[in-house]
Design an enzyme around this catalytic site. Structure first.
Site, PDB file in Angstrom:
ATOM      1  N   ASN A  17       0.922  -1.234  -0.058  1.00  0.00           N
ATOM      2  CA  ASN A  17      -0.043  -0.133   0.024  1.00  0.00           C
ATOM      3  C   ASN A  17       0.949   1.303  -0.081  1.00  0.00           C
ATOM      4  OD1 ASN A  17      -2.574  -1.198   0.169  1.00  0.00           O
ATOM      5  ND2 ASN A  17      -2.054  -1.903   1.930  1.00  0.00           N
ATOM      6  N   LYS A  69       1.423  -3.190  20.420  1.00  0.00           N
ATOM      7  CA  LYS A  69       1.244  -1.816  20.711  1.00  0.00           C
ATOM      8  C   LYS A  69       2.331  -0.613  20.591  1.00  0.00           C
ATOM      9  CE  LYS A  69       1.286  -1.995  25.761  1.00  0.00           C
ATOM     10  NZ  LYS A  69       0.129  -1.751  26.845  1.00  0.00           N
ATOM     11  N   ARG A  97       0.106  -2.487  14.980  1.00  0.00           N
ATOM     12  CA  ARG A  97       0.234  -2.191  16.174  1.00  0.00           C
ATOM     13  C   ARG A  97      -0.982  -1.349  16.658  1.00  0.00           C
ATOM     14  NH1 ARG A  97       4.781  -3.423  18.820  1.00  0.00           N
ATOM     15  NH2 ARG A  97       6.370  -4.564  17.457  1.00  0.00           N
ATOM     16  N   ILE A  99      -2.404   1.830  18.329  1.00  0.00           N
ATOM     17  CA  ILE A  99      -1.733   3.038  18.609  1.00  0.00           C
ATOM     18  C   ILE A  99      -2.429   3.611  19.872  1.00  0.00           C
ATOM     19  CG2 ILE A  99      -1.752   5.605  17.798  1.00  0.00           C
ATOM     20  CD1 ILE A  99      -0.130   3.562  16.056  1.00  0.00           C
ATOM     21  N   HIS A 115      -8.104  -0.225   6.320  1.00  0.00           N
ATOM     22  CA  HIS A 115      -8.543  -1.494   6.661  1.00  0.00           C
ATOM     23  C   HIS A 115      -9.378  -2.275   5.494  1.00  0.00           C
ATOM     24  CE1 HIS A 115      -9.622  -4.254   9.727  1.00  0.00           C
ATOM     25  NE2 HIS A 115     -10.872  -4.426   9.145  1.00  0.00           N
TER      26      HIS A 115
END
Length: 195
Positions: A17, A69, A97, A99, A115
């Site tokens: 992407n 995370k 991760r 945020i 997404h």
């Protein structure tokens, strides 16, 4: 001429992407947006190879000690680097991760995520597989603002992808990824014209 709209891309893997965004920039299809940096949380990710290919700084920043995370001292390193690049927009492009508040507060209203489902359906991990397993007739991809809840920020734009009876998980994934590669640069270009 209007000043550029600086983008920083965050990712964790192949960077397909991010590559689509950089290719759109090279083709003059990113509006005022300009990618000024790439950050990755995996030291050997293919995404880091995009930097030299496109003439953009690409850095690995160790996210330790957390596995899923971004928080604590590592979070601050990411914040500091993004600020050093004078980012107007932070783009999560396959950044795996969660945020947390410090990062969200540092760039409030200036973080978007891509997404692989039509949110609010199938949030979280494996959105394509979730849709495939649920046997829904249509899935797709979503660009949304990032907030404190996973995949729950305001939806900016979506693209639908039809699931055919002949689709395999792999063929569906290929169709969703193709839709993502068109959608993300288009949304970034739109945002660059609004600011």
């Amino acid at each position: 001429m209007a000043s550029s709209y600086n983008i920083v891309l965050l990712g964790s893997g192949r960077g397909s992407n991010a590559e689509a965004v950089l290719e759109a920039q090279r083709a003059g299809k990113l509006g005022r947006a300009r990618v000024v940096g790439i950050l990755c949380d995996q030291p050997n990710a293919r995404m880091l190879e995009l930097g030299p290919r496109f003439g953009v700084p690409a850095l690995y920043i160790d996210p330790a000690p957390f596995k899923t995370k971004l928080e604590g001292p590592a979070e601050q390193k990411y914040i500091d680097q993004i600020r050093a690049w004078s980012a107007d927009l932070v783009v999560l492009a396959g950044f795996m991760r969660v945020i947390k508040a410090g990062f969200l507060n540092a760039f409030a209203g200036h973080i978007i995520n891509l997404h692989p489902s039509l949110l609010p359906a199938f949030p979280g991990l494996d959105g394509i597989k979730q849709a495939f397993d649920a046997r829904v007739p249509v899935t797709g991809c979503t660009v949304h603002e990032v907030n404190a809840h996973i995949d729950a920020g305001r939806i900016l734009r979506q693209t639908e992808v039809r699931i055919m009876p002949t689709d395999t998980l792999d063929s569906l994934a290929a169709k969703v990824h193709a839709a993502e590669h068109a959608l993300l640069p288009a949304v970034i270009a739109e945002l660059s014209q609004q600011m």
